[in-house]
Design an enzyme around this catalytic site. Structure first.
Site, PDB file in Angstrom:
ATOM      1  N   ARG A 104       0.730  -1.159  -0.044  1.00 34.82           N
ATOM      2  CA  ARG A 104      -0.085  -0.109  -0.084  1.00 34.82           C
ATOM      3  C   ARG A 104       0.993   1.279   0.020  1.00 34.82           C
ATOM      4  O   ARG A 104       1.759   1.203   0.849  1.00 34.82           O
ATOM      5  CB  ARG A 104      -0.903  -0.093   1.145  1.00 34.82           C
ATOM      6  CG  ARG A 104      -1.981  -0.872   1.261  1.00 34.82           C
ATOM      7  CD  ARG A 104      -3.008  -0.623   2.272  1.00 34.82           C
ATOM      8  NE  ARG A 104      -2.630   0.117   3.591  1.00 34.82           N
ATOM      9  CZ  ARG A 104      -3.311   0.381   4.650  1.00 34.82           C
ATOM     10  NH1 ARG A 104      -4.761   0.255   4.379  1.00 34.82           N
ATOM     11  NH2 ARG A 104      -3.017   0.560   5.707  1.00 34.82           N
ATOM     12  N   THR A 108      -1.293   7.312  -0.546  1.00 36.28           N
ATOM     13  CA  THR A 108      -2.524   7.262  -1.019  1.00 36.28           C
ATOM     14  C   THR A 108      -3.396   5.906  -0.719  1.00 36.28           C
ATOM     15  O   THR A 108      -4.482   5.854  -0.796  1.00 36.28           O
ATOM     16  CB  THR A 108      -2.341   7.192  -2.754  1.00 36.28           C
ATOM     17  OG1 THR A 108      -1.788   5.811  -2.826  1.00 36.28           O
ATOM     18  CG2 THR A 108      -1.594   8.278  -3.156  1.00 36.28           C
ATOM     19  N   ASP A 200       0.330  -3.539  12.320  1.00 35.28           N
ATOM     20  CA  ASP A 200       0.689  -3.839  10.968  1.00 35.28           C
ATOM     21  C   ASP A 200       1.055  -5.404  11.031  1.00 35.28           C
ATOM     22  O   ASP A 200       2.109  -5.660  11.529  1.00 35.28           O
ATOM     23  CB  ASP A 200       2.144  -3.005  10.566  1.00 35.28           C
ATOM     24  CG  ASP A 200       2.723  -3.035   9.304  1.00 35.28           C
ATOM     25  OD1 ASP A 200       2.773  -4.212   8.916  1.00 35.28           O
ATOM     26  OD2 ASP A 200       2.676  -2.141   8.655  1.00 35.28           O
ATOM     27  N   ASP A 203       4.929  -6.117   9.528  1.00 36.86           N
ATOM     28  CA  ASP A 203       5.935  -5.768  10.670  1.00 36.86           C
ATOM     29  C   ASP A 203       5.883  -6.747  11.951  1.00 36.86           C
ATOM     30  O   ASP A 203       7.031  -7.234  12.321  1.00 36.86           O
ATOM     31  CB  ASP A 203       5.650  -4.534  11.217  1.00 36.86           C
ATOM     32  CG  ASP A 203       6.234  -3.303  10.170  1.00 36.86           C
ATOM     33  OD1 ASP A 203       7.005  -3.831   9.167  1.00 36.86           O
ATOM     34  OD2 ASP A 203       5.784  -1.935  10.244  1.00 36.86           O
TER      35      ASP A 203
HETATM   36  C1  PRP Z   1      -1.116  -4.810   4.444  1.00 41.04           C
HETATM   37  C2  PRP Z   1      -2.037  -6.114   4.595  1.00 41.04           C
HETATM   38  C3  PRP Z   1      -2.547  -5.969   3.269  1.00 41.04           C
HETATM   39  C4  PRP Z   1      -2.886  -4.697   3.057  1.00 41.04           C
HETATM   40  C5  PRP Z   1      -4.382  -4.369   3.500  1.00 41.04           C
HETATM   41  O1  PRP Z   1       0.133  -4.951   3.841  1.00 41.04           O
HETATM   42  O2  PRP Z   1      -0.925  -7.507   4.723  1.00 41.04           O
HETATM   43  O3  PRP Z   1      -2.002  -6.587   2.105  1.00 41.04           O
HETATM   44  O4  PRP Z   1      -2.090  -3.780   4.013  1.00 41.04           O
HETATM   45  O5  PRP Z   1      -4.858  -2.889   3.270  1.00 41.04           O
HETATM   46  P1  PRP Z   1      -5.707  -2.377   2.286  1.00 41.04           P
HETATM   47  O6  PRP Z   1      -7.011  -3.356   2.361  1.00 41.04           O
HETATM   48  O7  PRP Z   1      -6.019  -1.215   2.680  1.00 41.04           O
HETATM   49  O8  PRP Z   1      -5.316  -2.759   1.022  1.00 41.04           O
HETATM   50  P2  PRP Z   1       1.071  -3.999   3.265  1.00 41.04           P
HETATM   51  O9  PRP Z   1       0.626  -2.668   2.145  1.00 41.04           O
HETATM   52  O10 PRP Z   1       1.396  -3.084   4.893  1.00 41.04           O
HETATM   53  O11 PRP Z   1       2.457  -4.529   2.872  1.00 41.04           O
HETATM   54  P3  PRP Z   1       3.240  -5.801   3.902  1.00 41.04           P
HETATM   55  O12 PRP Z   1       2.414  -7.059   3.785  1.00 41.04           O
HETATM   56  O13 PRP Z   1       4.371  -5.895   2.962  1.00 41.04           O
HETATM   57  O14 PRP Z   1       3.521  -4.980   5.044  1.00 41.04           O
HETATM   58  N1  URA Z   2      -2.553  -3.385   7.011  1.00 42.26           N
HETATM   59  C1  URA Z   2      -2.104  -3.823   8.148  1.00 42.26           C
HETATM   60  O1  URA Z   2      -1.172  -4.623   8.389  1.00 42.26           O
HETATM   61  N2  URA Z   2      -2.849  -3.540   9.388  1.00 42.26           N
HETATM   62  C2  URA Z   2      -3.984  -2.714   9.185  1.00 42.26           C
HETATM   63  O2  URA Z   2      -4.666  -2.385  10.216  1.00 42.26           O
HETATM   64  C3  URA Z   2      -4.324  -2.251   7.957  1.00 42.26           C
HETATM   65  C4  URA Z   2      -3.542  -2.756   6.814  1.00 42.26           C
END
Ligand code: PRP
Ligand code: URA
Length: 209
Positions: A104, A108, A200, A203
């Site tokens: 994400r 944005t 997160d 993380d």
């Molecule tokens: C997180 C999570 C989803 C996304 C959800 O990933 O694991 O993929 O956010 O958010 P959304 O429904 O608003 O799209 P992130 O983008 O943080 O990436 P990561 O898994 O690499 O940490």
């Molecule tokens: N992605 C995450 O990892 N946590 C949230 O709460 C939303 C998006």
């Protein structure tokens, strides 16, 4: 219209509480996500079709059932979806695993695809798309677009925690996709995090910050 299933099994809810807890460390968090993924896989496979075959037990011949449906493909959304794959494979060890990489944009909140690799026989498989979090729904919707563009016909989406906004996004844009969640939370905050959520997921799984 796609259906939404909330798995309120006591074991899933118990483990989810410790997953949410900010004092749960990386090792335990990872183990708990793995365990919940297995329990959710047990529920999500409830509608798998069976057929009857003959088996010879040490006592006599008998009719017995085996799985007869399409083969399964598991697709984690990178990164955090990886934490759920092994837990599902414990129950469906012959499944093939594809990967879709999305992150994400922090400003944005729009998903950006950086990787996609699926099993070659996409059209022959039923897919379980996994990600612990369904927040705005942007990532899941984009991952489903990506799967469909490559030929996937039947997709289930499975996550630990969903926000109402994410559920609505999938229902509106992909009404053929059923959604399986362990908890439907209250809302999103101004940073697009699920409230109360778990923070997160990527993380916490990988110990990054
Ligand atoms: C997180 C999570 C989803 C996304 C959800 O990933 O694991 O993929 O956010 O958010 P959304 O429904 O608003 O799209 P992130 O983008 O943080 O990436 P990561 O898994 O690499 O940490
Ligand atoms: N992605 C995450 O990892 N946590 C949230 O709460 C939303 C998006």
């Amino acid at each position: 219209m796609g259906k939404v299933f909330v798995f309120d099994h006591p074991l899933i809810q118990h483990k989810l509480t410790f997953i949410r807890d900010k004092n749960t460390g990386t090792k335990e968090f990872r183990e708990l996500v793995d365990e919940v993924a297995t329990l959710m896989a047990f529920e999500i496979t409830r509608d798998m079709p069976l057929r009857e075959i003959e088996v010879e037990t040490p006592v006599r011949k008998s009719k017995s059932k085996i799985l007869s449906g399409k083969k399964i493909g598991i697709v984690p959304i990178l990164r955090a979806g990886i934490g759920m794959v092994d837990g599902i494979l414990k129950l469906i060890p012959a499944a093939k695993v594809g990967h879709i990489g999305l992150y994400r944009d922090p400003k944005t909140l729009k998903p950006i695809e950086y990787y996609a690799k699926l099993p070659s026989d996409v059209e022959e498989r039923d897919f379980i798309l996994v990600d612990p979090m369904l927040a705005t729904g942007g990532s899941a919707v984009e991952a489903i677009n990506s799967l469909k563009k490559r030929g996937a016909k039947h997709i289930k989406f499975m996550c630990l925690i969903a926000a109402p906004e994410g559920v609505e996004a999938i229902k509106e844009l992909h009404p053929d996709v059923d959604i399986f969640i362990a908890a439907l939370d209250e809302k999103l905050n101004e940073k697009g995090y699920i409230v109360p959520g778990l923070g997160d997921a990527g993380d916490r799984l990988f110990g990054t910050k």
